[in-house]
Write a protein that holds these residues in place. Structure first.
Motif, PDB file in Angstrom:
ATOM      1  N   LEU A  83      -8.577  37.145   3.781  1.00 42.50           N
ATOM      2  CA  LEU A  83      -9.636  36.134   3.681  1.00 42.50           C
ATOM      3  C   LEU A  83     -11.025  36.755   3.783  1.00 42.50           C
ATOM      4  O   LEU A  83     -12.013  36.052   3.946  1.00 42.50           O
ATOM      5  N   LYS A  84     -11.087  38.084   3.714  1.00 46.63           N
ATOM      6  CA  LYS A  84     -12.391  38.742   3.789  1.00 46.63           C
ATOM      7  C   LYS A  84     -12.968  38.945   2.393  1.00 46.63           C
ATOM      8  O   LYS A  84     -12.243  38.959   1.398  1.00 46.63           O
ATOM      9  N   GLU A  85     -14.266  39.162   2.348  1.00 45.18           N
ATOM     10  CA  GLU A  85     -14.907  39.335   1.045  1.00 45.18           C
ATOM     11  C   GLU A  85     -14.476  40.645   0.402  1.00 45.18           C
ATOM     12  O   GLU A  85     -14.359  41.661   1.069  1.00 45.18           O
ATOM     13  N   ASP A  86     -14.238  40.564  -0.894  1.00 46.03           N
ATOM     14  CA  ASP A  86     -13.838  41.736  -1.651  1.00 46.03           C
ATOM     15  C   ASP A  86     -15.086  42.360  -2.267  1.00 46.03           C
ATOM     16  O   ASP A  86     -15.664  41.795  -3.192  1.00 46.03           O
ATOM     17  N   SER A 254     -11.067  44.213   2.332  1.00 46.84           N
ATOM     18  CA  SER A 254     -10.121  43.146   2.022  1.00 46.84           C
ATOM     19  C   SER A 254      -8.731  43.686   1.689  1.00 46.84           C
ATOM     20  O   SER A 254      -8.277  44.655   2.297  1.00 46.84           O
ATOM     21  N   LEU A 255      -8.051  43.088   0.717  1.00 44.59           N
ATOM     22  CA  LEU A 255      -6.665  43.462   0.437  1.00 44.59           C
ATOM     23  C   LEU A 255      -6.550  44.853  -0.179  1.00 44.59           C
ATOM     24  O   LEU A 255      -5.499  45.470  -0.114  1.00 44.59           O
TER      25      LEU A 255
ATOM     26  N   SER B  22      -1.632  41.565  -5.057  1.00 44.97           N
ATOM     27  CA  SER B  22      -2.474  41.455  -3.863  1.00 44.97           C
ATOM     28  C   SER B  22      -3.857  42.039  -4.093  1.00 44.97           C
ATOM     29  O   SER B  22      -4.833  41.544  -3.535  1.00 44.97           O
ATOM     30  N   VAL B  23      -3.962  43.075  -4.930  1.00 45.00           N
ATOM     31  CA  VAL B  23      -5.287  43.646  -5.169  1.00 45.00           C
ATOM     32  C   VAL B  23      -6.114  42.742  -6.083  1.00 45.00           C
ATOM     33  O   VAL B  23      -7.302  42.529  -5.846  1.00 45.00           O
ATOM     34  N   LEU B  24      -5.474  42.177  -7.105  1.00 42.97           N
ATOM     35  CA  LEU B  24      -6.234  41.388  -8.061  1.00 42.97           C
ATOM     36  C   LEU B  24      -6.571  39.994  -7.534  1.00 42.97           C
ATOM     37  O   LEU B  24      -7.531  39.367  -7.981  1.00 42.97           O
ATOM     38  N   ALA B  26      -7.347  39.379  -4.412  1.00 43.43           N
ATOM     39  CA  ALA B  26      -8.295  39.472  -3.292  1.00 43.43           C
ATOM     40  C   ALA B  26      -9.660  38.868  -3.602  1.00 43.43           C
ATOM     41  O   ALA B  26     -10.184  38.101  -2.789  1.00 43.43           O
ATOM     42  N   PRO B  27     -10.266  39.179  -4.778  1.00 34.64           N
ATOM     43  CA  PRO B  27     -11.596  38.596  -5.016  1.00 34.64           C
ATOM     44  C   PRO B  27     -11.564  37.081  -5.158  1.00 34.64           C
ATOM     45  O   PRO B  27     -12.597  36.435  -5.017  1.00 34.64           O
ATOM     46  N   ILE B  29      -9.570  34.822  -3.305  1.00 34.11           N
ATOM     47  CA  ILE B  29      -9.460  34.047  -2.060  1.00 34.11           C
ATOM     48  C   ILE B  29     -10.576  34.352  -1.083  1.00 34.11           C
ATOM     49  O   ILE B  29     -10.908  33.517  -0.273  1.00 34.11           O
ATOM     50  N   GLY B  30     -11.148  35.537  -1.172  1.00 33.98           N
ATOM     51  CA  GLY B  30     -12.201  35.873  -0.214  1.00 33.98           C
ATOM     52  C   GLY B  30     -13.486  35.148  -0.536  1.00 33.98           C
ATOM     53  O   GLY B  30     -13.681  34.678  -1.650  1.00 33.98           O
ATOM     54  N   PRO B  31     -14.380  35.041   0.444  1.00 30.88           N
ATOM     55  CA  PRO B  31     -15.687  34.449   0.167  1.00 30.88           C
ATOM     56  C   PRO B  31     -16.525  35.401  -0.670  1.00 30.88           C
ATOM     57  O   PRO B  31     -16.218  36.583  -0.767  1.00 30.88           O
ATOM     58  N   ARG B  32     -17.566  34.876  -1.289  1.00 33.77           N
ATOM     59  CA  ARG B  32     -18.466  35.745  -2.055  1.00 33.77           C
ATOM     60  C   ARG B  32     -19.901  35.427  -1.662  1.00 33.77           C
ATOM     61  O   ARG B  32     -20.395  34.341  -1.946  1.00 33.77           O
TER      62      ARG B  32
END
Lengths: 448, 121
Positions: A83-86, A254-255, B22-24, B26-27, B29-32
């Motif tokens: 849930l962290k920013e990428d 992140s991930l 999981s890598v793709l 990530a952007p 679900i995470g906040p921006r």
């Protein structure tokens, strides 16, 4: 038990490769998925276990909030990370930057697929073996996977477009390839005795005695180089926090960071499982228990337990080393790999091969064998005497002190005497203490 | 009967799917939250040092040397494995041959050692 009896028993049993050849596709699919899930759960447990063990070794509790004994800690961490920013740095090379963690996450799972967890079992009514796949070149698959892991490190460091990751990646690559040489050479002795590159055959060849006993030097070299290979403490130079921030994954969040993290721990599991296969008899039950009911504890699903225990023991060794040993300096570390482990390995391989040839040779009595071995040892000792001793450098390379143009501090530094006020304060602080002890002693004397 | 490499391919597909997803993902679900400083390369809070656009500029030559040595010894290793598998059949002939082979690579190794190629500073 004589050798012929062992051979007869081995011929009765089908080898893992023969058993696996008849696997239907659905069973293979189930095995692959189960192995994948088991590895993932092992990783979650391993991250928690490492923190707990490290905590105990450092006299603190470690994570103990999430779930029983804090066992769900790694799952909580993974959720939080997802849930962290990428963040992708502006200077990063986009596609390589994204590809690097993906490449890193794949090879450990492939390597786990060739591990021989055990022999013949019956799964869903089908006779098969406790192994996903047994290739005639299984050892090479594991080595290839560990080599591909280096790509992920180098590409991650290069594509981040930042100095710390780049330096970390270079260090890491140099370290992994150096220790891969030592690791690969230490396996040669095992292959020599097993006569096969298939992991299941190697594990089966140790029914007469584990290779850790027969090839102790190979085993020790493997144990050292597996720590260097996985970038773990005390050889975790690529991640030396005090020098390189986080090493090659400094710019990852992140991930993507999680994938590198997972890959590191998965590699730990892989090298430990590989050591179990090569040197600790795979899924075979350890000695005192092997006497029970004619080795019944080595059949069926039991080997899973022994394989897991041996691997866990080796992983505990990893964690223990991290808690107990300080990080090496980079030049010492590279020197140790190239100047100690590699030559030692080569000499050991030739010695083991010679002994084996001598043992198999016909028409040589045991007396003659001892004489030949004695002569060889004498030649080696004499040869080592001829080696030049350590050269002592006459002059240490020194920076010219005078006339170099750089501003120099005064070189006759002495500790300055403290100002008078502080001196008197210190003297006053020391005096009463003496007085107290003296009076205490007098009081004690008086009581006595 | 399956090809013996099929399980490995299946494992590859599964592992690739897991890490790629999981890598793709990530952007997504995470906040921006945009911040220019966040996208700079991390150098402990100071202004990032100027760098060439591709690669990281110069790298110490010792790393290339290590890579070359790795290739040398990796090839040695690759030759030692087949020898180790068939060592019992080759007998004394194999022993002499492999000792000569290791000695040959040993010369290169001794040369590099003597010239200081294995020293780091």
């Amino acid at each position: 038990m004589t050798t012929t009896a062992v051979l007869a028993q081995a011929q009765q049993r089908l080898s893992n490769a023969e058993l696996l050849a008849d696997d239907p596709l659905w069973l293979t699919l189930i095995k692959v998925v189960v192995l994948f899930i088991v590895v993932m759960l092992t990783l979650a447990l391993l991250v928690w276990a490492e923190r707990r063990v490290l905590g105990r070794l450092q006299n603190r509790p470690g994570p103990n909030r999430a779930g029983p004994f804090g066992m769900l800690q790694s799952i909580a961490d993974a959720l939080k990370l997802s849930l962290k920013e990428d963040i992708r740095p502006a200077r990063a090379d986009k596609w390589v930057y994204i590809m690097a963690p993906i490449i890193g996450g794949i090879p450990p799972f492939l390597a786990m697929a060739v591990m021989p967890f055990g022999g013949e079992v019956t799964m869903f009514g089908v006779q098969t073996a406790l192994q996903v796949v047994d290739l005639p070149v299984g050892v090479l698959v594991v080595l290839a996977c560990s080599s591909v892991g280096v790509y992920s490190i180098v590409l991650a460091g290069w594509s981040s477009g930042s100095p710390y990751p780049l330096l970390g990646a270079l260090r890491s690559a140099a370290q992994v390839i150096s220790y891969e040489i030592a690791m690969g050479l230490s396996i040669v002795g095992v292959v020599l005795f097993a006569g096969s590159l298939s992991t299941a055959d190697i594990a089966a060849a140790q029914s007469g005695g584990w290779f850790a006993w027969i090839l102790p030097i190979s085993f020790v070299i493997y144990l050292i180089s597996m720590v260097g290979e996985t970038n773990r403490a005390p050889f975790d130079l690529p991640e030396a926090e005090s020098e390189l921030v986080g090493g090659f994954h400094t710019e990852y969040t992140s991930l993507k960071f999680l994938m590198f993290f997972l890959a590191e721990y998965a590699n730990m599991v892989v090298v430990s499982a590989f050591a179990t296969t090569l040197f600790l008899g795979g899924g075979a039950v350890p000695w005192p228990l092997s006497a029970i009911a004619d080795n019944a504890l080595s059949s069926g699903y039991w080997p899973l337990l022994w394989f897991g225990l041996k691997t866990a023991l080796l992983i505990f060794g990893f964690i223990w080393a991290r808690a107990a040993l300080p990080r090496l300096r980079y030049d010492q570390f590279m020197k140790f790999g190239w100047k100690v482990l590699v030559p030692l390995n080569l000499v050991w391989i030739v010695a083991v091969t010679a002994l084996r040839v001598l043992r198999n040779a016909e028409g040589v009595t045991s007396g003659q064998r001892i004489v030949i071995i004695g002569v060889a040892v004498a030649v080696l000792v004499l040869g080592s005497l001829l080696l030049p001793g350590r050269q002592v450098a006459d002059e240490e390379p020194q920076v010219p002190l005078a006339g170099s143009g750089y501003p120099l501090p005064p070189l006759d530094l002495t500790v300055p005497t403290p100002p008078r006020q502080r001196r008197t304060v210190r003297a006053r602080a020391e005096q009463p203490r003496e007085a107290v002890t003296a009076s205490g002693k007098e009081a004690g004397d008086g009581n006595a | 009967m399956l090809d013996p490499y099929v399980p490995l391919v299946l494992m590859f597909v599964l592992a690739t799917a897991f890490s790629a997803v999981s890598v793709l993902v990530a952007p997504l679900i995470g906040p921006r939250r945009y911040n220019r400083a966040k996208l700079d390369s991390y150098e402990c809070g100071i202004e990032p040092s100027p760098q060439p656009i591709v690669g990281g500029g110069r790298t110490p030559v010792a790393y290339y040397l290590t890579a070359m040595l790795f290739i040398l010894f990796d090839i040695e290793m690759v030759f030692l494995y087949p020898f180790a598998v068939t060592a019992d059949a080759l007998g004394l002939f194999g022993l002499v041959e492999i000792a000569l082979f290791i000695a040959t690579v040993g010369f290169a190794y001794a040369y590099v050692w003597r010239r200081g190629g294995l020293d780091w500073n």
